[in-house]
Design a protein around this motif. Structure first.
Motif, PDB file in Angstrom:
ATOM      1  N   CYS A 136      21.917  55.518 -14.276  1.00 41.52           N
ATOM      2  CA  CYS A 136      21.028  54.802 -13.360  1.00 41.52           C
ATOM      3  C   CYS A 136      20.021  55.738 -12.708  1.00 41.52           C
ATOM      4  O   CYS A 136      18.888  55.329 -12.395  1.00 41.52           O
ATOM      5  CB  CYS A 136      21.842  54.070 -12.300  1.00 41.52           C
ATOM      6  SG  CYS A 136      22.710  52.612 -12.922  1.00 41.52           S
ATOM      7  N   LEU A 142      24.157  44.578  -9.791  1.00 40.17           N
ATOM      8  CA  LEU A 142      22.726  44.448 -10.049  1.00 40.17           C
ATOM      9  C   LEU A 142      22.408  44.479 -11.534  1.00 40.17           C
ATOM     10  O   LEU A 142      21.649  43.645 -12.050  1.00 40.17           O
ATOM     11  CB  LEU A 142      21.960  45.571  -9.336  1.00 40.17           C
ATOM     12  CG  LEU A 142      20.447  45.626  -9.611  1.00 40.17           C
ATOM     13  CD1 LEU A 142      19.759  44.421  -8.988  1.00 40.17           C
ATOM     14  CD2 LEU A 142      19.851  46.930  -9.058  1.00 40.17           C
ATOM     15  N   SER A 143      22.993  45.442 -12.253  1.00 41.23           N
ATOM     16  CA  SER A 143      22.643  45.624 -13.662  1.00 41.23           C
ATOM     17  C   SER A 143      23.850  45.624 -14.591  1.00 41.23           C
ATOM     18  O   SER A 143      23.705  45.858 -15.783  1.00 41.23           O
ATOM     19  CB  SER A 143      21.872  46.944 -13.838  1.00 41.23           C
ATOM     20  OG  SER A 143      22.701  48.054 -13.529  1.00 41.23           O
ATOM     21  N   ASN A 180      25.329  49.932  -8.750  1.00 46.11           N
ATOM     22  CA  ASN A 180      24.540  48.928  -9.456  1.00 46.11           C
ATOM     23  C   ASN A 180      25.380  48.004 -10.339  1.00 46.11           C
ATOM     24  O   ASN A 180      24.836  47.291 -11.187  1.00 46.11           O
ATOM     25  CB  ASN A 180      23.469  49.614 -10.306  1.00 46.11           C
ATOM     26  CG  ASN A 180      22.456  50.347  -9.460  1.00 46.11           C
ATOM     27  OD1 ASN A 180      22.064  49.886  -8.396  1.00 46.11           O
ATOM     28  ND2 ASN A 180      22.030  51.517  -9.928  1.00 46.11           N
ATOM     29  N   GLN A 202      24.755  56.029  -7.136  1.00 49.09           N
ATOM     30  CA  GLN A 202      24.599  55.541  -8.495  1.00 49.09           C
ATOM     31  C   GLN A 202      24.908  56.640  -9.505  1.00 49.09           C
ATOM     32  O   GLN A 202      24.921  57.825  -9.177  1.00 49.09           O
ATOM     33  CB  GLN A 202      23.210  54.952  -8.718  1.00 49.09           C
ATOM     34  CG  GLN A 202      22.037  55.888  -8.553  1.00 49.09           C
ATOM     35  CD  GLN A 202      20.705  55.159  -8.704  1.00 49.09           C
ATOM     36  OE1 GLN A 202      20.611  53.952  -8.526  1.00 49.09           O
ATOM     37  NE2 GLN A 202      19.662  55.895  -9.048  1.00 49.09           N
TER      38      GLN A 202
END
Length: 329
Positions: free
Chosen positions: A78, A61-62, A58, A74
């Protein structure tokens, strides 16, 4: 928060760094080592025991820099997120990284203080999970129920959050503050169960069996009781004993994290709140003068007070109760 440094060039790092701006080394956060470590061109880190760790899937993504045990998988932090905006919800996805950053900060601090963090994937009955929901498409109520913490991602937007703060006449409102408050409900549920602790908790916070919805209605129709500031840390804490505990818990985390950070950066001689045998002594001897100074620094920059709260004697008793719940206390 620790003062992290690059293991390659010794440049100072922030907790969120995925790249050293000095030597350009790619980085990842090792929860096991509580350190930011260098990763190779494939995003891998080999620890001292020979285990291979991988940058969390991620990252893009984050912004998650934590290391995962499986390639393409992950990380622990997460894994705690049960629900996030779907890929078609572009506004929700844009708000998502700020919430995840606050959650990682929270997990790091809970680890520091020794509180167990167990996900619902491991313990479905007593574990912890987060629903990070976008109010773009649905009404989202921030709260906790049976280990599920719900966060409204709209709170990532500073303008929206400030509007809500002003409407509710709150002195402080942040995404990290929401996470700290709501996880307080979770740990009260988990840790304050025995007869002795429940009895003392009721002495300090009140009878938790009081009708919650009725107290919410009273709070929003009548406001806090006269003289509330003599016994509570905030007006929200006056609503119900559950909220008083959660607000006190949040301030316990505020204090511990800020004092440790101040020590890491040489602003105090206190290396860790754990070095104090009495949390009361820490608040009176370190926290009060530290926040007085930090408030004045903020004012020097034309900003609002960093810590716009006063801690009366009854709140000191409540803070000591919460601090005593820590496994390392």
């Amino acid at each position: 928060m620790k003062a992290f440094r690059c293991r390659v060039c010794d440049n100072s790092l922030y907790f969120e760094n995925s790249l050293c701006v000095s030597c350009k080394t790619a980085l990842g956060f090792s929860r096991a080592e509580r350190a930011i470590v260098p990763v190779d061109e494939n995003g891998r880190y080999v620890d001292a025991s020979g285990l291979i760790w991988h940058v969390c899937k991620n990252l893009n993504l984050s912004g998650c820099t934590w290391l995962a045990p499986v390639a393409g998988g992950q990380c622990f932090a997460c894994d705690l997120t049960r629900t996030r905006p779907n890929n078609e919800n572009l506004e929700g996805l844009a708000e998502f990284p700020d919430a995840e950053k606050a959650k990682r900060h929270l997990v790091f601090e809970l680890d520091t203080l020794g509180f167990p963090v167990v996900g619902k994937d491991i313990d479905p009955e007593n574990g912890l999970a987060f629903d990070l929901l976008s109010s773009v498409a649905e009404n989202v109520v921030i709260g906790h129920e049976a280990g599920i913490i719900t966060i409204d991602l709209a709170e990532s937007d500073a303008a929206y959050r400030e509007k809500v703060r002003a409407r509710l006449a709150e002195p402080y409102r942040t995404m990290l503050g929401h996470f700290r408050h709501e996880v307080g409900h979770y740990y009260e549920w988990q840790l304050v169960r025995g007869a002795d602790l429940m009895a003392r908790s009721r002495e300090l916070f009140g009878d938790e069996s009081t009708d919650y919805q009725a107290e919410i209605d009273r709070h929003y129709s009548q406001g806090p009781p006269d003289g509330w500031e003599k016994s509570y840390i905030s007006t929200y804490a006056t609503m119900h004993p559950f909220e008083d505990f959660a607000e006190t818990w949040a301030h316990y985390l505020h204090i511990c994290d800020t004092v440790e950070t101040a020590g890491e950066y040489g602003l105090t001689a206190v290396a860790s709140p754990a070095t104090f045998s009495s949390f009361r002594d820490l608040v009176v001897g370190i926290w009060v003068p530290l926040t007085a100074a930090l408030n004045m620094i903020n004012r020097s920059m034309g900003k609002e007070d960093l810590y716009p709260f006063v801690i009366p004697a009854p709140v000191l008793d409540k803070l000591e109760f919460v601090a005593a719940l820590a496994p390392r206390s």
